[in-house]
Design a protein around this motif. Structure first.
Motif, PDB file in Angstrom:
ATOM      1  N   TYR A 190     -50.908 -14.604  69.601  1.00 43.16           N
ATOM      2  CA  TYR A 190     -50.308 -15.701  70.356  1.00 43.16           C
ATOM      3  C   TYR A 190     -48.947 -15.296  70.917  1.00 43.16           C
ATOM      4  CZ  TYR A 190     -53.679 -18.423  67.573  1.00 43.16           C
ATOM      5  OH  TYR A 190     -54.815 -18.910  66.974  1.00 43.16           O
ATOM      6  N   LEU A 191     -48.461 -16.089  71.864  1.00 42.79           N
ATOM      7  CA  LEU A 191     -47.068 -15.977  72.263  1.00 42.79           C
ATOM      8  C   LEU A 191     -46.288 -16.942  71.377  1.00 42.79           C
ATOM      9  CD1 LEU A 191     -45.525 -15.649  75.732  1.00 42.79           C
ATOM     10  CD2 LEU A 191     -44.529 -17.260  74.120  1.00 42.79           C
ATOM     11  N   VAL A 192     -45.343 -16.420  70.623  1.00 44.89           N
ATOM     12  CA  VAL A 192     -44.644 -17.210  69.610  1.00 44.89           C
ATOM     13  C   VAL A 192     -43.193 -17.441  70.028  1.00 44.89           C
ATOM     14  CG1 VAL A 192     -44.067 -17.429  67.180  1.00 44.89           C
ATOM     15  CG2 VAL A 192     -46.118 -16.157  67.850  1.00 44.89           C
ATOM     16  N   ILE A 235     -38.370 -24.002  77.359  1.00 45.54           N
ATOM     17  CA  ILE A 235     -39.764 -23.630  77.093  1.00 45.54           C
ATOM     18  C   ILE A 235     -40.659 -24.087  78.238  1.00 45.54           C
ATOM     19  CG2 ILE A 235     -41.730 -24.073  75.559  1.00 45.54           C
ATOM     20  CD1 ILE A 235     -39.660 -24.254  73.253  1.00 45.54           C
ATOM     21  N   ARG A 236     -40.449 -25.305  78.721  1.00 44.82           N
ATOM     22  CA  ARG A 236     -41.263 -25.825  79.822  1.00 44.82           C
ATOM     23  C   ARG A 236     -41.075 -24.986  81.089  1.00 44.82           C
ATOM     24  NH1 ARG A 236     -39.954 -30.842  79.675  1.00 44.82           N
ATOM     25  NH2 ARG A 236     -41.918 -31.848  79.063  1.00 44.82           N
ATOM     26  N   THR A 241     -40.572 -10.172  67.360  1.00 48.76           N
ATOM     27  CA  THR A 241     -41.912 -10.441  67.881  1.00 48.76           C
ATOM     28  C   THR A 241     -42.032 -11.846  68.466  1.00 48.76           C
ATOM     29  OG1 THR A 241     -42.530 -10.947  65.594  1.00 48.76           O
ATOM     30  CG2 THR A 241     -43.159  -8.787  66.438  1.00 48.76           C
ATOM     31  N   ALA A 242     -40.999 -12.653  68.299  1.00 47.41           N
ATOM     32  CA  ALA A 242     -40.976 -13.999  68.873  1.00 47.41           C
ATOM     33  C   ALA A 242     -39.818 -14.113  69.852  1.00 47.41           C
ATOM     34  CB  ALA A 242     -40.816 -15.055  67.779  1.00 47.41           C
ATOM     35  N   GLU A 243     -39.969 -14.998  70.832  1.00 49.94           N
ATOM     36  CA  GLU A 243     -38.826 -15.338  71.664  1.00 49.94           C
ATOM     37  C   GLU A 243     -37.959 -16.307  70.873  1.00 49.94           C
ATOM     38  OE1 GLU A 243     -37.474 -17.634  75.749  1.00 49.94           O
ATOM     39  OE2 GLU A 243     -39.521 -16.878  75.589  1.00 49.94           O
ATOM     40  N   CYS A 244     -36.667 -16.029  70.835  1.00 49.79           N
ATOM     41  CA  CYS A 244     -35.741 -16.872  70.085  1.00 49.79           C
ATOM     42  C   CYS A 244     -35.151 -17.936  70.998  1.00 49.79           C
ATOM     43  CB  CYS A 244     -34.621 -16.020  69.490  1.00 49.79           C
ATOM     44  SG  CYS A 244     -33.344 -16.981  68.654  1.00 49.79           S
ATOM     45  N   VAL A 245     -35.315 -19.200  70.603  1.00 43.37           N
ATOM     46  CA  VAL A 245     -34.675 -20.318  71.288  1.00 43.37           C
ATOM     47  C   VAL A 245     -33.810 -21.025  70.257  1.00 43.37           C
ATOM     48  CG1 VAL A 245     -35.006 -22.484  72.524  1.00 43.37           C
ATOM     49  CG2 VAL A 245     -36.574 -20.575  72.930  1.00 43.37           C
ATOM     50  N   CYS A 246     -32.495 -20.922  70.412  1.00 45.26           N
ATOM     51  CA  CYS A 246     -31.576 -21.500  69.434  1.00 45.26           C
ATOM     52  C   CYS A 246     -31.399 -22.999  69.671  1.00 45.26           C
ATOM     53  CB  CYS A 246     -30.215 -20.803  69.511  1.00 45.26           C
ATOM     54  SG  CYS A 246     -30.279 -19.069  69.028  1.00 45.26           S
TER      55      CYS A 246
END
Length: 362
Positions: free
Chosen positions: A34-36, A71-72, A50-55
C-alpha cells in the motif's frame, strides 16, 4: 473534484501514532503493498521512511484539517483504511486532561475530518483492559461486560462510544488488544517483573494478589498480522465490529514469576503473599525515593484476571496467534543476558549501579 497531484494505483492507508512501536512495524509491512501515510506529532520521532510523514497536532482542528487537505491534494479523496493508534496513556494512575484532549477529542476530531473523504474503514486500537475481571477458566468474549478501573481503559470505553455515534457511514473495526510484547521485551509490566527478579529486588519476593491470576498478552508480530488481516478484509464488514486480539492462554502471576527465575537463575523464586495495605504503603514509600513502577493504585488490581475467547478473531479475520508468551520468555531473557545494557536501554529501564558486574558474571 480536481484530479490528485500524484496519480497512484496503490490503495492508501493512513496511520496515526505512526512512530510508535506498533505503528513503525505496521508501516514497514503495509508499505510492501500500500501507499502509507504516517500521521504523528511535529518533530522527532518520525514514522519510518517507508511512509510519507504528515505532521499533525491531534488537539488542533486547524492542524487536522490542514493535514488532510494535504492528503487530498496529493492523493485524492479515497482512503482504504485509517488505523488509529494515537492515544494517551500513563501508568502513574494520576488523572490527566490529556486523556480527554488526545484520546477522546482527538479521535472525534479525526472522525469529523474523515467525513469529507471516501473512507472504507476505520481501525481503532482499543484495549482488553476495558473488560470486567473474570476468574480462571472463564473466558472473556466480545459480549462480556466492560468495567474499566482506571483512566486509560476508561478513555478507550468513552472513545468507543464516540465511534458508534460519530462514525457516519464509515465502517469501524474496533480491536480490543491484549498487552503487547516482543522478543526484546517491549512490555512495561513484563520487563519490570523481569527487572525486579534479575536485580533480586526485595519487592520481587512479595505479592499482594492471588497467585493464580494474570492478564493475556499478544506478540507484536501476531498483532501486526491481525491488523493486516483486518485491513485486507475491510470490504467484508459494515457498521462497527468489535474483535478481541490476544493469546488464548493466560500465564498466572506465579507462573511468570517462576519461569522468569528459572530462565535467569535456574531456580524457583521464593514469593510470599502480603496484605494489600502493606503493599500500598510500600509502593507509596518507594515512590518517595524514586520513580517506582509499582503504584499504590495497582495493588487493588492484583486479584483481577482475564483469559480470552478468540473465536471471533479466528472466524472473522482468519487470525490465530503463532506465538505464546510462555515460549517467547526464553528469547526475552536471552536478550537480557547477552547484552544487559542494551536490553535496559531498549526497554527504557533504569539500570542498577552494578549492571556491568552482573554482565561479567554471566
Amino acid at each position: 473534484m480536481e484530479e490528485p497531484a500524484i496519480k497512484i494505483k496503490k490503495d492508501i492507508i493512513v496511520i496515526s501514532g505512526s512512530s510508535g512501536l506498533i505503528g513503525t512495524r505496521l508501516i514497514n509491512e503495509l508499505a510492501k503493498k500500500y501507499l502509507v501515510i504516517g500521521l504523528d506529532n511535529i518533530g522527532y520521532p518520525f514514522p519510518p521512511i517507508t511512509a510519507e510523514c504528515v505532521c499533525i497536532d491531534i488537539t488542533s482542528d486547524k492542524s487536522m484539517e490542514n493535514a488532510f487537505e494535504r492528503i487530498r491534494f496529493a492523493y485524492g479523496n479515497r482512503i482504504a483504511s485509517v488505523v488509529h493508534l494515537a492515544a494517551y496513556y500513563d501508568f502513574s494512575g494520576e488523572p490527566s486532561p490529556l486523556y480527554q484532549k488526545i484520546t477522546l477529542e482527538g479521535t472525534e476530531r479525526l472522525l469529523r475530518v474523515l467525513q469529507g473523504f471516501e473512507v472504507e474503514q476505520f481501525v481503532f486500537s482499543s484495549s482488553l483492559l476495558v473488560y470486567d475481571s473474570t476468574k480462571p477458566g472463564i473466558n472473556i468474549t466480545e459480549e462480556s461486560p466492560v468495567n474499566p478501573k482506571w483512566d486509560y481503559p476508561q478513555s478507550k470505553v468513552d472513545t468507543e462510544k464516540i465511534l458508534r455515534s460519530k462514525r457516519g457511514k464509515i465502517s469501524v473495526m474496533n480491536l480490543r488488544i491484549a498487552g503487547v510484547y516482543s522478543n526484546e521485551g517491549d512490555s512495561i509490566p513484563i520487563t519490570n517483573q523481569i527487572q525486579r527478579i534479575y536485580e533480586n529486588q526485595l519487592t520481587s519476593h512479595f505479592y499482594p494478589g492471588k497467585f493464580d491470576r494474570g492478564n493475556p498478552y499478544v506478540h507484536l508480530d501476531d498483532l501486526i498480522a491481525g491488523l493486516i488481516k483486518a485491513i485486507e478484509k475491510r470490504k467484508e464488514f459494515s457498521g462497527m465490529t468489535t474483535i478481541n486480539l490476544g493469546e488464548p492462554e493466560t500465564m498466572s502471576f506465579i507462573e511468570l514469576q517462576n519461569e522468569i527465575a528459572r530462565l535467569l537463575f535456574n531456580k524457583e523464586w521464593k514469593t510470599y503473599k502480603i496484605p494489600k495495605f502493606v503493599a500500598k504503603t510500600g509502593a507509596w514509600v518507594q515512590g518517595l525515593f524514586g520513580d517506582s513502577f509499582i503504584k499504590p493504585w495497582m495493588v487493588d488490581l492484583t486479584d483481577d484476571h482475564m483469559e480470552l475467547d478468540i473465536s471471533r478473531a479466528n472466524k472473522m479475520l482468519d487470525w490465530e496467534p503463532k506465538h505464546r508468551l510462555r515460549t517467547t520468555l526464553p528469547k526475552i531473557i536471552d536478550n537480557l543476558k547477552s547484552d544487559p545494557q542494551k536490553w535496559y536501554k531498549e526497554n527504557d529501564l533504569k539500570p542498577p549501579s552494578d549492571l556491568k558486574e552482573k554482565q561479567s558474571e554471566k
